[in-house]
Design a protein around this motif. Structure first.
Motif, PDB file in Angstrom:
ATOM      1  N   LYS A 262      28.007  42.342  29.883  1.00 18.67           N
ATOM      2  CA  LYS A 262      28.518  43.340  30.640  1.00 18.67           C
ATOM      3  C   LYS A 262      29.599  43.965  29.983  1.00 18.67           C
ATOM      4  O   LYS A 262      29.977  45.314  30.209  1.00 18.67           O
ATOM      5  CB  LYS A 262      29.322  42.593  31.930  1.00 18.67           C
ATOM      6  N   LYS A 272      40.228  42.565  33.692  1.00 19.89           N
ATOM      7  CA  LYS A 272      39.927  41.275  33.652  1.00 19.89           C
ATOM      8  C   LYS A 272      39.381  40.647  35.148  1.00 19.89           C
ATOM      9  O   LYS A 272      38.298  40.054  35.357  1.00 19.89           O
ATOM     10  CB  LYS A 272      41.134  40.061  33.117  1.00 19.89           C
ATOM     11  N   TYR A 273      40.073  40.986  36.181  1.00 18.19           N
ATOM     12  CA  TYR A 273      39.599  40.438  37.255  1.00 18.19           C
ATOM     13  C   TYR A 273      38.623  41.151  37.898  1.00 18.19           C
ATOM     14  O   TYR A 273      37.617  40.924  38.579  1.00 18.19           O
ATOM     15  CB  TYR A 273      40.907  40.566  38.494  1.00 18.19           C
ATOM     16  N   GLU A 274      38.347  42.400  37.567  1.00 22.84           N
ATOM     17  CA  GLU A 274      37.350  43.207  37.882  1.00 22.84           C
ATOM     18  C   GLU A 274      35.880  42.669  37.230  1.00 22.84           C
ATOM     19  O   GLU A 274      34.948  42.636  37.762  1.00 22.84           O
ATOM     20  CB  GLU A 274      37.420  44.696  37.301  1.00 22.84           C
ATOM     21  N   GLN A 276      35.320  39.627  36.562  1.00 25.41           N
ATOM     22  CA  GLN A 276      35.152  38.320  37.192  1.00 25.41           C
ATOM     23  C   GLN A 276      34.318  38.491  38.343  1.00 25.41           C
ATOM     24  O   GLN A 276      33.391  38.172  38.858  1.00 25.41           O
ATOM     25  CB  GLN A 276      36.301  37.557  37.473  1.00 25.41           C
ATOM     26  N   GLU A 277      34.989  39.759  39.129  1.00 23.76           N
ATOM     27  CA  GLU A 277      34.160  40.079  40.363  1.00 23.76           C
ATOM     28  C   GLU A 277      32.883  40.684  40.317  1.00 23.76           C
ATOM     29  O   GLU A 277      32.042  40.176  40.990  1.00 23.76           O
ATOM     30  CB  GLU A 277      35.079  41.137  41.068  1.00 23.76           C
ATOM     31  N   ASN A 278      32.445  41.299  39.337  1.00 26.33           N
ATOM     32  CA  ASN A 278      31.040  41.668  38.912  1.00 26.33           C
ATOM     33  C   ASN A 278      30.353  40.734  38.799  1.00 26.33           C
ATOM     34  O   ASN A 278      29.043  40.737  38.957  1.00 26.33           O
ATOM     35  CB  ASN A 278      31.430  42.953  37.798  1.00 26.33           C
ATOM     36  N   ASN A 280      30.945  37.717  39.692  1.00 23.43           N
ATOM     37  CA  ASN A 280      30.974  36.734  40.840  1.00 23.43           C
ATOM     38  C   ASN A 280      30.831  35.202  40.205  1.00 23.43           C
ATOM     39  O   ASN A 280      30.310  34.239  40.792  1.00 23.43           O
ATOM     40  CB  ASN A 280      29.787  36.670  41.715  1.00 23.43           C
ATOM     41  N   ASP A 283      36.494  30.624  39.444  1.00 23.00           N
ATOM     42  CA  ASP A 283      37.549  30.725  38.537  1.00 23.00           C
ATOM     43  C   ASP A 283      37.748  29.861  37.252  1.00 23.00           C
ATOM     44  O   ASP A 283      37.818  30.521  36.545  1.00 23.00           O
ATOM     45  CB  ASP A 283      38.862  30.393  39.434  1.00 23.00           C
ATOM     46  N   TYR A 286      34.980  30.925  34.811  1.00 19.60           N
ATOM     47  CA  TYR A 286      35.416  32.138  34.337  1.00 19.60           C
ATOM     48  C   TYR A 286      36.421  32.285  33.226  1.00 19.60           C
ATOM     49  O   TYR A 286      36.452  32.700  31.778  1.00 19.60           O
ATOM     50  CB  TYR A 286      35.896  33.045  35.230  1.00 19.60           C
TER      51      TYR A 286
END
Length: 473
Positions: A262, A272-274, A276-278, A280, A283, A286
């Motif tokens: 990715k 960083k948070y995006e 993780q969202e991509n 899925n 916590d 990741y």
């Protein structure tokens, strides 16, 4: 074969031999970076005991091999150790014998290579080692015990950050980084390759400064021929190296490949948070994966000052992995380097991105060229894509002396020509950055161009020009 560079790392190892206490030393880093070679070249003729684990072995096989190393080191016991407690007890007898080999400073050098692979599932290796070191290692001041391995995530968790009986027992940790351009040039000069700085830079952009890869190259072949033979031919020697690299350094968990794949699609990284969202991703999984990838040097975290909430960004900066995900994965596999060059747009785009990564890895050389080696800096790429008046900046060097350098990076085959339109674009980037960030620092435009700038037209707003030559300093 002489050792290239690694002066500081070798100095640290030699210092451990001179102290008045026993030293537990951890040498770690990614696969193929030259960890074992460094230890061998420093202490090779003075090992009191050496053992190497084999990946995917079981305890029985490892104990059998360890038994052979004990016999070779003077142990007379004929039976294979029944467990690791017995194995370490016999090692202690070897180290206490009158015939044990000593270093120039009277220490006993013990080297366990691929240390994590000794600790097989449900094995008593780690507690046996901890018991040995907490008793024998701390009781006398005569050992330099070196543990080494490519499984970086395991070493960090179980050795460097151990919170059990090994807590704070490590006396020295040495992380081995890939070669810089200067070190790579020394390597090829030593082997009489007679390559230009441009060829060496492009080699670094593909293979990422790993001496093992360089050692596989044939001086009678061109750079392109070497890339084809090692990476792109049907039976290329390093065809599946990325999978082996990730499994050896990290683990077989798919999260690592998913993160890296990715990230390879985001030139300037992603929040960083995006990410993780991509993906899925959970916590805990990741966070651990990101930390492990950072420790290996595959990715970096950075923050862009002045951005709302100051979010963390993640960026893939490992050249070999970037080349893999762009050109060696099944979806986009190349069959020859010539095929890449013939696709002029793709080749130009890759070289530009790869050179930007190379510059990011040589920030200290860039700072040296700017005369600011001692100045604290914050370095990051910047863009405001998605806004009405957007701009992209390859590298921002934010300095503690109230100057910010706006760096434009170009990798071309000859001196880069700046025309009026290009100058206006540079000034636009500077002005957008100033407006968006509301910075009060002085903004200075820097050109980092492999072969410099052609002529002086439209360069009055450029403060400094840095060439490829200076990245080798």
């Amino acid at each position: 074969m002489k050792i290239i560079s690694r002066k500081q790392e070798r100095k640290e190892l030699e210092r451990c031999d001179k102290t008045q206490k026993s030293e537990l030393v951890c040498v770690y880093g990614r696969r193929r970076v030259g960890k074992t070679y460094l230890v061998e070249q420093t202490f090779g003729e003075y090992f009191a005991f050496r053992a190497t684990a084999v990946e995917n072995s079981n305890s029985k096989s490892l104990l059998k091999a360890f038994h052979q190393r004990l016999l070779a080191s003077g142990d007379n016991t004929k039976t294979i150790p029944k467990d690791w407690y017995e194995a370490f007890a016999r090692l202690e007898n070897v180290l206490n014998s009158d015939t044990v080999k000593l270093s120039p400073y009277g220490k006993k050098i013990v080297f366990f290579d691929e240390f994590p692979w000794f600790a097989t599932p449900r094995s008593d290796f780690l507690p046996a080692f901890e018991e040995f070191w907490n008793r024998r290692g701390t009781q006398y001041g005569d050992l330099v015990f070196i543990i080494c391995g490519s499984a970086t995530s395991w070493i960090i968790k179980n050795v460097v950050n151990n919170t059990g009986s090994m807590y704070h027992r490590l006396t020295q940790k040495i992380f081995i980084k890939p070669f810089t351009l200067h070190e790579t040039e020394q390597f090829f000069k030593d082997r009489e390759f007679d390559w230009s700085k441009e060829q060496i830079a492009e080699c670094q952009m593909v293979f990422g400064g790993l001496p093992y890869f360089f050692d596989l190259m044939n001086e009678s072949q061109s750079f392109k021929q070497n890339v084809n033979r090692l990476l792109l031919n049907e039976n290329a020697l390093l065809k599946n190296e990325t999978n082996r690299l990730l499994e050896a350094t990290l683990s077989k968990s798919p999260i690592y490949n998913e993160i890296l794949q990715k990230l390879s699609t985001y030139k300037y990284g992603i929040k960083k948070y995006e990410l993780q969202e991509n993906l899925n991703a959970a916590d805990g999984t990741y966070v651990r994966a990101i930390e492990n990838l950072k420790e290996c040097g595959y990715i970096i975290e950075y923050q862009r000052n002045y951005e709302k909430n100051n979010p963390l960004y993640i960026q893939l900066i490992d050249p070999f992995l970037l080349f893999h995900y762009h050109f060696l994965s099944s979806e986009s596999r190349l069959h020859s380097y010539e095929e890449l060059i013939e696709n002029e747009g793709k080749y130009k785009n890759w070289r530009g991105c790869a050179f930007e990564t190379l510059c990011f890895q040589h920030i200290e050389s860039i700072k040296g060229a700017l005369g600011i080696s001692g100045v604290k800096t914050n370095c990051y790429p910047w863009h405001n894509i998605g806004t009405e008046d957007s701009a992209q900046i390859d590298l921002v060097i934010e300095r503690a002396d109230n100057i910010t350098n706006i760096c434009e990076i170009k990798f071309t085959d000859s001196a880069f020509a700046i025309d009026k339109t290009y100058e206006e674009n540079l000034l636009h980037k500077r002005d957008v950055f100033k407006r968006e960030t509301k910075t009060k620092q002085a903004l200075k435009i820097i050109m980092i161009s492999a072969h410099g700038i052609k002529g002086k037209a439209y360069t009055e707003h450029i403060s400094e020009i840095i060439t490829l030559e200076e990245l080798f300093e």
